[in-house]
Design a protein around this motif. Structure first.
Motif, PDB file in Angstrom:
ATOM      1  N   PRO A 167      -6.407 -30.247   4.805  1.00 43.71           N
ATOM      2  CA  PRO A 167      -6.429 -31.061   3.544  1.00 43.71           C
ATOM      3  C   PRO A 167      -5.126 -30.909   2.676  1.00 43.71           C
ATOM      4  O   PRO A 167      -4.687 -29.774   2.477  1.00 43.71           O
ATOM      5  CB  PRO A 167      -7.704 -30.621   3.026  1.00 43.71           C
ATOM      6  N   GLY A 168      -4.628 -32.001   2.281  1.00 40.25           N
ATOM      7  CA  GLY A 168      -3.461 -32.040   1.520  1.00 40.25           C
ATOM      8  C   GLY A 168      -1.973 -31.501   2.140  1.00 40.25           C
ATOM      9  O   GLY A 168      -0.984 -31.582   1.454  1.00 40.25           O
ATOM     10  N   ALA A 169      -2.172 -31.672   3.374  1.00 37.33           N
ATOM     11  CA  ALA A 169      -0.877 -31.433   4.078  1.00 37.33           C
ATOM     12  C   ALA A 169       0.282 -32.616   3.753  1.00 37.33           C
ATOM     13  O   ALA A 169       1.415 -32.324   3.530  1.00 37.33           O
ATOM     14  CB  ALA A 169      -0.964 -31.533   5.553  1.00 37.33           C
ATOM     15  N   ILE A 170      -0.234 -33.828   3.974  1.00 39.33           N
ATOM     16  CA  ILE A 170       0.505 -34.969   3.470  1.00 39.33           C
ATOM     17  C   ILE A 170       1.076 -34.948   2.065  1.00 39.33           C
ATOM     18  O   ILE A 170       2.137 -35.325   1.956  1.00 39.33           O
ATOM     19  CB  ILE A 170      -0.080 -36.331   4.262  1.00 39.33           C
ATOM     20  N   ALA A 171       0.058 -34.766   1.150  1.00 39.61           N
ATOM     21  CA  ALA A 171       0.329 -34.727  -0.071  1.00 39.61           C
ATOM     22  C   ALA A 171       1.544 -33.917  -0.467  1.00 39.61           C
ATOM     23  O   ALA A 171       2.444 -34.165  -1.252  1.00 39.61           O
ATOM     24  CB  ALA A 171      -1.108 -34.377  -1.005  1.00 39.61           C
ATOM     25  N   GLY A 172       1.252 -32.500   0.346  1.00 43.14           N
ATOM     26  CA  GLY A 172       2.465 -31.533  -0.025  1.00 43.14           C
ATOM     27  C   GLY A 172       3.636 -32.153   0.478  1.00 43.14           C
ATOM     28  O   GLY A 172       4.741 -31.589  -0.256  1.00 43.14           O
ATOM     29  N   LEU A 173       3.719 -32.794   1.514  1.00 41.64           N
ATOM     30  CA  LEU A 173       5.003 -33.286   2.007  1.00 41.64           C
ATOM     31  C   LEU A 173       5.523 -34.153   1.180  1.00 41.64           C
ATOM     32  O   LEU A 173       6.893 -34.158   0.986  1.00 41.64           O
ATOM     33  CB  LEU A 173       4.596 -33.744   3.529  1.00 41.64           C
ATOM     34  N   ILE A 181      12.292 -40.733   9.930  1.00 39.95           N
ATOM     35  CA  ILE A 181      12.184 -39.662  10.516  1.00 39.95           C
ATOM     36  C   ILE A 181      10.893 -39.073  10.974  1.00 39.95           C
ATOM     37  O   ILE A 181      10.033 -39.928  10.482  1.00 39.95           O
ATOM     38  CB  ILE A 181      12.636 -38.364   9.510  1.00 39.95           C
ATOM     39  N   THR A 182      10.679 -38.338  11.902  1.00 36.79           N
ATOM     40  CA  THR A 182       9.355 -37.947  12.109  1.00 36.79           C
ATOM     41  C   THR A 182       9.096 -36.431  11.828  1.00 36.79           C
ATOM     42  O   THR A 182       9.966 -35.693  11.857  1.00 36.79           O
ATOM     43  CB  THR A 182       9.112 -38.039  13.814  1.00 36.79           C
ATOM     44  N   VAL A 183       7.799 -36.057  11.367  1.00 36.39           N
ATOM     45  CA  VAL A 183       7.598 -35.070  10.823  1.00 36.39           C
ATOM     46  C   VAL A 183       6.359 -34.284  11.376  1.00 36.39           C
ATOM     47  O   VAL A 183       5.384 -35.017  11.647  1.00 36.39           O
ATOM     48  CB  VAL A 183       7.346 -34.845   9.178  1.00 36.39           C
ATOM     49  N   THR A 184       6.181 -33.239  11.691  1.00 35.55           N
ATOM     50  CA  THR A 184       5.056 -32.313  12.385  1.00 35.55           C
ATOM     51  C   THR A 184       4.116 -31.768  11.229  1.00 35.55           C
ATOM     52  O   THR A 184       4.937 -30.949  10.626  1.00 35.55           O
ATOM     53  CB  THR A 184       5.392 -31.283  13.588  1.00 35.55           C
ATOM     54  N   GLY A 210      -2.898 -30.671  14.575  1.00 35.86           N
ATOM     55  CA  GLY A 210      -1.793 -31.287  13.416  1.00 35.86           C
ATOM     56  C   GLY A 210      -1.390 -32.484  13.962  1.00 35.86           C
ATOM     57  O   GLY A 210      -2.215 -33.335  14.912  1.00 35.86           O
ATOM     58  N   GLY A 211      -0.324 -33.082  13.755  1.00 35.36           N
ATOM     59  CA  GLY A 211      -0.015 -34.491  13.927  1.00 35.36           C
ATOM     60  C   GLY A 211       1.513 -34.923  13.653  1.00 35.36           C
ATOM     61  O   GLY A 211       2.128 -33.976  12.924  1.00 35.36           O
ATOM     62  N   THR A 212       1.957 -36.008  14.025  1.00 38.02           N
ATOM     63  CA  THR A 212       3.074 -36.352  13.788  1.00 38.02           C
ATOM     64  C   THR A 212       3.209 -37.514  12.792  1.00 38.02           C
ATOM     65  O   THR A 212       2.383 -38.581  13.279  1.00 38.02           O
ATOM     66  CB  THR A 212       3.980 -36.863  15.073  1.00 38.02           C
ATOM     67  N   VAL A 213       4.042 -37.429  11.730  1.00 39.09           N
ATOM     68  CA  VAL A 213       3.961 -38.450  10.496  1.00 39.09           C
ATOM     69  C   VAL A 213       5.302 -39.080  10.543  1.00 39.09           C
ATOM     70  O   VAL A 213       6.261 -38.374  10.998  1.00 39.09           O
ATOM     71  CB  VAL A 213       3.660 -38.047   9.303  1.00 39.09           C
ATOM     72  N   ARG A 214       5.322 -40.380  10.524  1.00 38.42           N
ATOM     73  CA  ARG A 214       6.609 -41.141  10.431  1.00 38.42           C
ATOM     74  C   ARG A 214       7.084 -41.462   9.053  1.00 38.42           C
ATOM     75  O   ARG A 214       6.138 -42.183   8.250  1.00 38.42           O
ATOM     76  CB  ARG A 214       6.597 -42.397  11.307  1.00 38.42           C
TER      77      ARG A 214
END
Length: 367
Positions: A307-313, A299-302, A337-341
Motif C-alpha cells: 500500500p502507498g507504493a505508487i503514491a510514494g513514487l 519510463i518504466t519503474v519497478t 511487485g510490478g512495473t509501472v509506466r
C-alpha cells in the motif's frame, strides 16, 4: 485574460469542440459560449464547463455570434455552413476544425454573405477517447493549429482567429488549403490507413494462428494506436481528400515494393541504408510539438506490491517539480511487485525522473 469574442457558438460539442469550449471558458476568451448538438452531449458539455448553454435551434445559436466554430465530421461540415451562413450577422466569422480543407474552403467562401468571413482551420491534435467525454482543456497545448486563408480572406479576421488559437496554447501556422491537404494526406491520413491495414492483417492471421494477437503488444500496439480513431470520421476524410490520399498511397506502394525486393534478395546494404535513412529523417521531425496523439517521454519503474507504493513514487517526483502526464500499471505479480509506466511531456522531465528515482534506490529506465 481579456475576451477576444463576445459570443462563440460551437456546432458539434465533441472531442475537439468540447476541448475548445473548455479552453475558452477557463481562460475567459469569450463572454459567452453556446453549444449546438444532441441534448445528451449538451448536458455533458455544460457539466464539463465546455459551454455556458446548449441549444438545439441553429438559428438561435448563430444569429448573434461573433465566431461560429463548426466542429462536426468533415462529411457534413459544408452542409452545416450552408444552413448557418444565411443566419449570421455582419462581421461574423465562421471557422471549422476539419482535417481536410480544399473542398470545404472553396464551398464555404462561396456561401458566406457579404460582410462575413470564413477561415479554414485544422488543430493537429486529438485523443484516443472520442466525444465530449474525452475533452480536455489542455488538448491544444503546443499543438500545431493550421489556418488556411486564401487571397480573398479578410486579414483582420485571420488575426483574430489566430489570437484565439494562440491563447488556448496552440502554435498557429498558415498554409494554402490545397497544400495542406497533400501534407496531411502524407503525415496523418496515410499513417491511419497503414495502421488500419496492419491491424486488419493481424486480425485475419489470428484466425489461422490463434494467439497471434496475444503477441501484439509493445511496438505493435504503439505503432497502430491511431487505428482506434472513429470509423465514420476516417471514412469521410478518405472521401473528401481522395485524390491526395491516392497520390501518397501510390508513392507508399512503390516504397513498399522496393523494400520487398530488398528483403527477397537479402540485400544487406540496401536494407541497412533504407533503415538508416528512415531513422535520420525521423530524427529531423521537430520535437516538443503535439500531433493527433500527444508525444510522450516514457519510463518504466519497478515498484513493490505494498500500500502507498505508487503514491510514494508520484510524491517523490511531484516534490521535485516533475509533472507526470500519464501513468499505467503494466504488469504485476501479487505479493511481490510490478512495473509501472510513467509518461512525461518533455525529455528533460524524463531524464530528471530517471536520475531522481535511481538516487532513491528505485529501479527506473527509459522506455
Amino acid at each position: 485574460m481579456q475576451p477576444i469574442f463576445d459570443k462563440i457558438t460551437i456546432i458539434g460539442v465533441g472531442l475537439i469542440g468540447g476541448s475548445l469550449g473548455m479552453a475558452v471558458l477557463s481562460r475567459g476568451l469569450a463572454a459567452r459560449v453556446t453549444g449546438v448538438d444532441e441534448n445528451q452531449n449538451l448536458e455533458l458539455a455544460v457539466e464539463a464547463e465546455a459551454i455556458h448553454e446548449g441549444v438545439s435551434c441553429l438559428e438561435t445559436a448563430v444569429c448573434d455570434a461573433d465566431l461560429v466554430v463548426v466542429a462536426t465530421p468533415v462529411g457534413v461540415t459544408t452542409e452545416i455552413i450552408r444552413k448557418a451562413a444565411p443566419m449570421i450577422k455582419q462581421g461574423c466569422i465562421i471557422t471549422d476544425v476539419g482535417s481536410t480543407k480544399s473542398d470545404i474552403v472553396r464551398e464555404a467562401e462561396r456561401l458566406m454573405p457579404p460582410g462575413t468571413c470564413f477561415i479554414g482551420g485544422h488543430p493537429m491534435t486529438g485523443s484516443e477517447i472520442s466525444g465530449v467525454k474525452g475533452a480536455d482543456r489542455y488538448l491544444f497545448e503546443n499543438a500545431v493549429y493550421v489556418l488556411t486563408p486564401t487571397k480573398s480572406t479578410d486579414r483582420d479576421a485571420v488575426a483574430k482567429v489566430s489570437r484565439l488559437a494562440a491563447a488556448i496554447g496552440a502554435r498557429v501556422i498558415e498554409i494554402d488549403p490545397d497544400e495542406h491537404d497533400l501534407m496531411v494526406a502524407t503525415v496523418s491520413h496515410l499513417p491511419h490507413i497503414v495502421a488500419t491495414a496492419l491491424v486488419n492483417t493481424a486480425g485475419d492471421l489470428d484466425f489461422e494462428h490463434r494467439g497471434l494477437l496475444m503477441l501484439a503488444a509493445g511496438g505493435f500496439r504503439d505503432t497502430t494506436r491511431v487505428a482506434s480513431g472513429h470509423p465514420l470520421m476516417w471514412r469521410d476524410i478518405c472521401i473528401t481528400n481522395r485524390d491526395n490520399i491516392l497520390k501518397v498511397l501510390d508513392r507508399f506502394g512503390r516504397v513498399l515494393k522496393e523494400t520487398r525486393v530488398m528483403v527477397a534478395a537479402c540485400d544487406h546494404s540496401a536494407l541497412a541504408e533504407s533503415f538508416g535513412r528512415a531513422g535520420e529523417t525521423r530524427r529531423n521531425i521537430p520535437s516538443g510539438i503535439r500531433g493527433y496523439l500527444p508525444l510522450m517521454y516514457e519510463i518504466t519503474v519497478t515498484v513493490p506490491d505494498r500500500p502507498g507504493a505508487i503514491a510514494g513514487l508520484t510524491a517523490c517526483l511531484g516534490n521535485a517539480g516533475i509533472n507526470i502526464n500519464d501513468i499505467e500499471i503494466l504488469r504485476v505479480r501479487e505479493g511481490e511487485g510490478g512495473t509501472v509506466r510513467l509518461a512525461f511531456g518533455s525529455q528533460a522531465d524524463q531524464d530528471a525522473a530517471v536520475i531522481l528515482l535511481r538516487s532513491q534506490g528505485i529501479a527506473a529506465k527509459k522506455r
